[in-house]
Design a protein around this motif. Sequence first.
Motif, PDB file in Angstrom:
ATOM      1  N   ASN A 281      -8.729   3.152   4.244  1.00 14.45           N
ATOM      2  CA  ASN A 281      -7.721   3.353   3.196  1.00 14.45           C
ATOM      3  C   ASN A 281      -7.330   4.826   3.049  1.00 14.45           C
ATOM      4  OD1 ASN A 281      -7.816   0.579   2.593  1.00 14.45           O
ATOM      5  ND2 ASN A 281      -9.572   0.910   1.223  1.00 14.45           N
ATOM      6  N   THR A 283      -4.974   7.790   2.511  1.00 14.51           N
ATOM      7  CA  THR A 283      -3.659   8.046   1.924  1.00 14.51           C
ATOM      8  C   THR A 283      -3.319   9.526   2.102  1.00 14.51           C
ATOM      9  OG1 THR A 283      -4.408   8.657  -0.294  1.00 14.51           O
ATOM     10  CG2 THR A 283      -4.194   6.299   0.185  1.00 14.51           C
ATOM     11  N   ALA A 284      -2.273   9.971   1.435  1.00 11.93           N
ATOM     12  CA  ALA A 284      -1.896  11.383   1.523  1.00 11.93           C
ATOM     13  C   ALA A 284      -2.939  12.284   0.885  1.00 11.93           C
ATOM     14  CB  ALA A 284      -0.535  11.611   0.874  1.00 11.93           C
ATOM     15  N   SER A 286      -6.303  10.901  -0.361  1.00 13.77           N
ATOM     16  CA  SER A 286      -7.615  10.296  -0.593  1.00 13.77           C
ATOM     17  C   SER A 286      -8.079   9.493   0.610  1.00 13.77           C
ATOM     18  CB  SER A 286      -7.570   9.394  -1.831  1.00 13.77           C
ATOM     19  OG  SER A 286      -6.745   8.260  -1.589  1.00 13.77           O
ATOM     20  N   THR A 325     -14.773   7.111  -3.233  1.00 15.84           N
ATOM     21  CA  THR A 325     -13.397   7.447  -2.889  1.00 15.84           C
ATOM     22  C   THR A 325     -13.239   8.950  -3.075  1.00 15.84           C
ATOM     23  OG1 THR A 325     -12.542   5.289  -3.549  1.00 15.84           O
ATOM     24  CG2 THR A 325     -10.961   7.112  -3.434  1.00 15.84           C
ATOM     25  N   THR A 327     -10.988  12.031  -3.422  1.00 16.39           N
ATOM     26  CA  THR A 327      -9.611  12.359  -3.789  1.00 16.39           C
ATOM     27  C   THR A 327      -9.384  13.867  -3.670  1.00 16.39           C
ATOM     28  OG1 THR A 327     -10.190  12.578  -6.123  1.00 16.39           O
ATOM     29  CG2 THR A 327      -9.483  10.409  -5.369  1.00 16.39           C
ATOM     30  N   CYS A 331      -2.325  16.685   1.804  1.00 14.90           N
ATOM     31  CA  CYS A 331      -1.550  15.716   2.580  1.00 14.90           C
ATOM     32  C   CYS A 331      -1.257  16.255   3.982  1.00 14.90           C
ATOM     33  CB  CYS A 331      -0.261  15.377   1.853  1.00 14.90           C
ATOM     34  SG  CYS A 331       0.738  16.800   1.394  1.00 14.90           S
ATOM     35  N   THR A 359      -4.709  12.814   6.920  1.00 16.17           N
ATOM     36  CA  THR A 359      -4.082  12.233   5.729  1.00 16.17           C
ATOM     37  C   THR A 359      -2.601  11.991   5.968  1.00 16.17           C
ATOM     38  OG1 THR A 359      -3.841  14.470   4.855  1.00 16.17           O
ATOM     39  CG2 THR A 359      -5.719  13.188   4.069  1.00 16.17           C
ATOM     40  N   ALA A 360      -2.037  11.106   5.146  1.00 14.87           N
ATOM     41  CA  ALA A 360      -0.638  10.709   5.318  1.00 14.87           C
ATOM     42  C   ALA A 360       0.311  11.842   4.956  1.00 14.87           C
ATOM     43  CB  ALA A 360      -0.348   9.479   4.449  1.00 14.87           C
TER      44      ALA A 360
END
Length: 692
Positions: A281, A283-284, A286, A325, A327, A331, A359-360
């Motif tokens: 999972n 993300t930009a 996390s 997770t 965070t 990004c 990361t995204a």
Amino acid sequence: MRLATPPRPARGRARKVAAAAVLLLCAGLVQAAPQQANAASTRYEAESGTRSAGSTVDTNHKNYSGSGFVNSNNAIGAYVEVTVNAAAAGNATIAIRYANGTGANRPADVSVNGTVVSSARPFDATTNWDTWADSTLTVAVKAGSNKIRLASTTADGLANIDYIDFGASGGDTQAPTRPAAPTCSAVTESALTLSWGASTDNVGVAKYDVYEHGNKINEVDGSLTSDHLTGLTPHTTYNLTVLARDAAGNVSQASPAIDCTTSPSTDTTPPTKPGTLTSSNVTANSVDLTWGAATDDKGVTSYEVRSGDNVYKTVTGNPPGTSTTLTGLACDSPYSLTVVAKDAGGNASPASNAVSFTTATCRTDGGVPSSITTLSSDWTIPWGTYWMPDGSSALVTERDSFKVYKVTPNGTRTQVGSVPNAVTTDGEGGLLGVAVDPKWATNHYVYFMHTAAEGNRVVRMTYNGSALSSYTVLLQGIKKNRYHNGGRLAFGPDGYLYASTGEAQTPSLAQDKNSLNGKILRMTTDGRPAPGNPFNNYVYSYGHRNPQGLAFDRNGRLWEAEFGDSKKDELNLIKPGANYGWPTCEGSCSTAGMTNPKASWPTGQASPSGIAIVRNVVYMAALKGERLWRIPITGDTENVGTPTAYYVGSYGRLRTVTKVPGEDAFWLSTTNGDNNGSGEAGSDKIFKVLVK
């Protein structure tokens, strides 16, 4: 009140009732037509208060006031409680009228709002049950309703209580003397005994508070001069100070500090290597991480998520979890992470396998930190930064040297002077905030907040672009202490100067609207209270512990970052006249009349200082947390989005964030050279961060 000699239950109970009444009187629960005792106090009859079961209101002795007196039951904990309403927070005097015909002391604990302010206070024998005496003490009360309780500490119960005279705020205003230098003894890997020289006080020392780097960790009775501290971490240095306070809430200056280092752990066996680490999972900002549990001969206490030597997150628990997770990632950036297990002895396992990912792409409307470069080096505790109105340079203060520098956009610095009369507190005091008058081009005024001999001051100086002169005091009388001095200055869109002040390690000051401490102040450029202030004085908002960061958003609203004690640090949206809760609330709470923060963090992840707003995003520097927090404001609402962290552990203690005029960028300074950091003098830096 009652000894088992001749069976005088009425007398014994009367004494207890009286005592109860005294408590009630003090607490103000006595609602039955209080009489004016004199011009400065209000009389509350004990019989109108709340009392413990078995206590009675009696009339079988002479010379009492009102309709009788309280005779408590013969038991430990027999009580009288009253509720008084104080017009303002501060010190109040209570005079307890009692009779004790037994010949023996009948001690009682006197408490205010659940906190004992006089332990086992003696109520000595009077000539007989018809002879009354006064026991007078000064206590700290909050504005509004206060509960005062008198509770017996022996099986004889309370003395007979006739009434309590409740004095207006004032009374004892003399603080105890500074405790003498502490010493450490009986040091083990998890405990030590801290001892100190006694303070003196005109009324008496009620409590000693023990602080570690500005956070209160324990308290002991004022009759003691040592404290055995337990639950410590092996081979760790604790910077300890002691403060004395009296029953009125007056607090001494902090004792000299001492560094006490616990013994190395006898546990030398590290945990095993954690099981397979996986990521998912992404993300930009996390990623989800999961790993297998490690084992240890005495137990794993935490897992650290690392990138090289940088710790991104610590997972704790009993036992600690094996997933998290993460965070606050940048990004569109590559990462390689591992997990390390640790035990109570500080032993670290071998690192797990590494997981790598990117990361995204950046999608945040407000932008994110995209690059960081060193702008200027060789600083020692740069504290305040403020740009000149024309954007040609900024002024930067050094806390402990009291020097002021001009710094250009390319990082060139030149000393332009020092601020006279500044002193340190061997903690967080010294030369703090700086602000430049919006009309500097015509008046050449700049403003500083600094610690002086008598307390903290807001001062004005003239700055011609190359040198400082003409030191003028605008506001003084702001109490100081080793920690909690506030210090940030900022000009608002209204043209008035805003200043943050700490509660000087005296929590009750934060709720006192007549005190300058624990507040955000708002004033004119000549040092008068600004027109329209909510309480017709300097106070703009109150209930603050140690407010630090101040920044105005695009709608002219004031945001503030604030040090918590041991639970939660805060980001607040400041409104005139609002109460931000300290010491009743730390973080969010449900107490009526108190304003909750917009975001909060565990103190180990933040301990915030400066803030700046760039593209409707609050950037908050963290000292103990050693990271930069990014908190997006949700449009033009009063809400914020999910905070994310950057540069975790990369640059040490981050102090001040200042937006660069005309750019999507900010300056970010460190204070690793202070007494909480690990750096030497000259080790601090100012960075420039671009937002994209």
